[in-house]
Enzyme design. Structure first.
Site, PDB file in Angstrom:
ATOM      1  N   LYS A   1       0.897  -1.432   0.069  1.00  0.00           N
ATOM      2  CA  LYS A   1       0.091   0.052   0.071  1.00  0.00           C
ATOM      3  C   LYS A   1       0.986   1.331   0.106  1.00  0.00           C
ATOM      4  CE  LYS A   1      -2.589  -1.147   3.563  1.00  0.00           C
ATOM      5  NZ  LYS A   1      -2.106  -2.170   4.289  1.00  0.00           N
TER       6      LYS A   1
ATOM      7  N   ARG B   1     -10.543  -0.005   8.332  1.00  0.00           N
ATOM      8  CA  ARG B   1     -10.127  -1.514   8.491  1.00  0.00           C
ATOM      9  C   ARG B   1     -11.309  -2.397   9.083  1.00  0.00           C
ATOM     10  NH1 ARG B   1      -3.824   0.015   8.464  1.00  0.00           N
ATOM     11  NH2 ARG B   1      -2.687  -2.025   8.295  1.00  0.00           N
TER      12      ARG B   1
ATOM     13  N   ARG C   1      -1.304 -10.097  12.428  1.00  0.00           N
ATOM     14  CA  ARG C   1      -1.864  -8.884  11.620  1.00  0.00           C
ATOM     15  C   ARG C   1      -2.792  -9.527  10.343  1.00  0.00           C
ATOM     16  NH1 ARG C   1       3.421  -5.641   9.802  1.00  0.00           N
ATOM     17  NH2 ARG C   1       1.633  -4.033   9.008  1.00  0.00           N
TER      18      ARG C   1
HETATM   19  P1  AMP Z   1       0.189  -0.265   8.650  1.00  0.00           P
HETATM   20  O1  AMP Z   1       1.492   0.441   8.466  1.00  0.00           O
HETATM   21  O2  AMP Z   1      -0.921   0.459   7.704  1.00  0.00           O
HETATM   22  O3  AMP Z   1       0.213  -1.667   8.253  1.00  0.00           O
HETATM   23  O4  AMP Z   1      -0.195   0.047  10.149  1.00  0.00           O
HETATM   24  C1  AMP Z   1       0.360  -0.435  11.280  1.00  0.00           C
HETATM   25  C2  AMP Z   1      -0.409  -0.737  12.510  1.00  0.00           C
HETATM   26  O5  AMP Z   1      -1.130   0.368  12.977  1.00  0.00           O
HETATM   27  C3  AMP Z   1      -1.377  -1.732  12.101  1.00  0.00           C
HETATM   28  O6  AMP Z   1      -0.897  -2.948  12.470  1.00  0.00           O
HETATM   29  C4  AMP Z   1      -2.510  -1.515  13.152  1.00  0.00           C
HETATM   30  O7  AMP Z   1      -1.979  -1.899  14.624  1.00  0.00           O
HETATM   31  C5  AMP Z   1      -2.483  -0.058  13.336  1.00  0.00           C
HETATM   32  N1  AMP Z   1      -3.588   0.609  12.371  1.00  0.00           N
HETATM   33  C6  AMP Z   1      -3.311   1.297  10.992  1.00  0.00           C
HETATM   34  N2  AMP Z   1      -4.317   1.476  10.583  1.00  0.00           N
HETATM   35  C7  AMP Z   1      -5.435   1.249  11.475  1.00  0.00           C
HETATM   36  C8  AMP Z   1      -6.916   1.133  11.317  1.00  0.00           C
HETATM   37  N3  AMP Z   1      -7.416   1.778  10.173  1.00  0.00           N
HETATM   38  N4  AMP Z   1      -7.542   0.450  12.167  1.00  0.00           N
HETATM   39  C9  AMP Z   1      -6.935   0.016  13.310  1.00  0.00           C
HETATM   40  N5  AMP Z   1      -5.620  -0.190  13.512  1.00  0.00           N
HETATM   41  C10 AMP Z   1      -4.675   0.486  12.467  1.00  0.00           C
END
Ligand code: AMP
Length: 240
Positions: A33, A107, A185
């Protein structure tokens, strides 16, 4: 042109007629992403909001929101809906740009419904990447904590193993890229986020990209390039 969805809901009209174009970029954790978002920002001048980046900044700054989010993030769980919804919607309200790219949000169904009350989602892009590829990619990803420079041992290795090219300092693995967290995750993704694809499909805004239009690039382990080769012309057609 997007598919027709349920009348009166989402992007059932041509997106070029809509003034503020909110685009989502969805997909499994570690599925590219961030890489695809960078290309979209460069080519289409999006105002970009990445919830992962927002949360990591709050953790680094030690704010109350960051302290609350930290343990969830480290173990690979989603942070509570109310925390992330407040954080994102307060940002979204302030944006004057006509093109907004939400990366990593929503999410969960609760987040999607909260977003619907504020913004009309025009395009939901899903990057479909197999779980085995995610596990392989995340285990090969190492970062330089000082600068955020990222290396991937399989296609962008550091010159010296374990060391940053510019500073020579040690590289580390993000806590949420460690195997147990990656497993958590992916489980959260399957349980909470995957069902959102149907939510946006029913509204007629979902477009899936898996790189299969460009099998040579996928075979060379360049799935993000393969996906973008199909995504870019689609966005040109949709955004005008
Ligand atoms: P990412 O870098 O987008 O994979 O996000 C890293 C971490 O942030 C995820 O594994 C979640 O713990 C948290 N996170 C990011 N976006 C969300 C969301 N929309 N809802 C809940 N947790 C989030």
């Amino acid at each position: 042109m997007l598919q027709l969805g349920k009348a009166g809901r989402c992007a059932w009209r041509p997106v070029s007629l809509v003034r503020c174009k909110t685009t989502l970029i969805m997909g499994p954790p570690g599925g590219g992403k961030g890489t695809i978002s960078k290309k979209l920002i460069k080519d289409f001048n999006f105002h970009h909001i990445s919830t992962g980046d927002l949360l990591r900044t709050q953790v680094r700054l030690g704010t109350p929101q960051g302290l609350k989010a930290k343990s969830y993030m480290e173990s690979g769980d989603l942070v509570p809906d109310e925390l992330i919804i407040d954080m994102v919607l307060s940002k979204v309200e302030d944006i004057s740009s006509s093109r907004v790219l939400l990366d990593g949000f929503p999410r969960t169904r609760v987040q999607a419904e909260a977003l619907d009350k504020k913004k009309q989602v025009e395009i939901a892009i899903n990057l479909a990447v197999p779980n085995e590829e995610i596990v392989r990619r995340t285990s090969s990803r190492w970062i330089h904590p000082g600068s955020g420079r990222t290396y991937a041992y399989d296609y962008n290795p550091p010159k010296e193993e374990g060391k940053d090219d510019e500073t020579g300092e040690s590289l580390i693995q993000r806590d949420d890229d460690k195997p147990a967290a990656v497993k958590a995750r992916l489980q959260e993704y399957d349980n909470q986020t995957l069902p959102l694809l149907d939510y946006y499909k029913e509204k007629g805004c979902l477009r899936q990209f898996d790189g299969s239009d460009n099998p040579d690039l996928v075979a060379k382990d360049r799935r993000s390039d393969a996906i973008y080769a199909s995504l870019k012309p689609f966005m040109q057609g949709s955004l005008g």
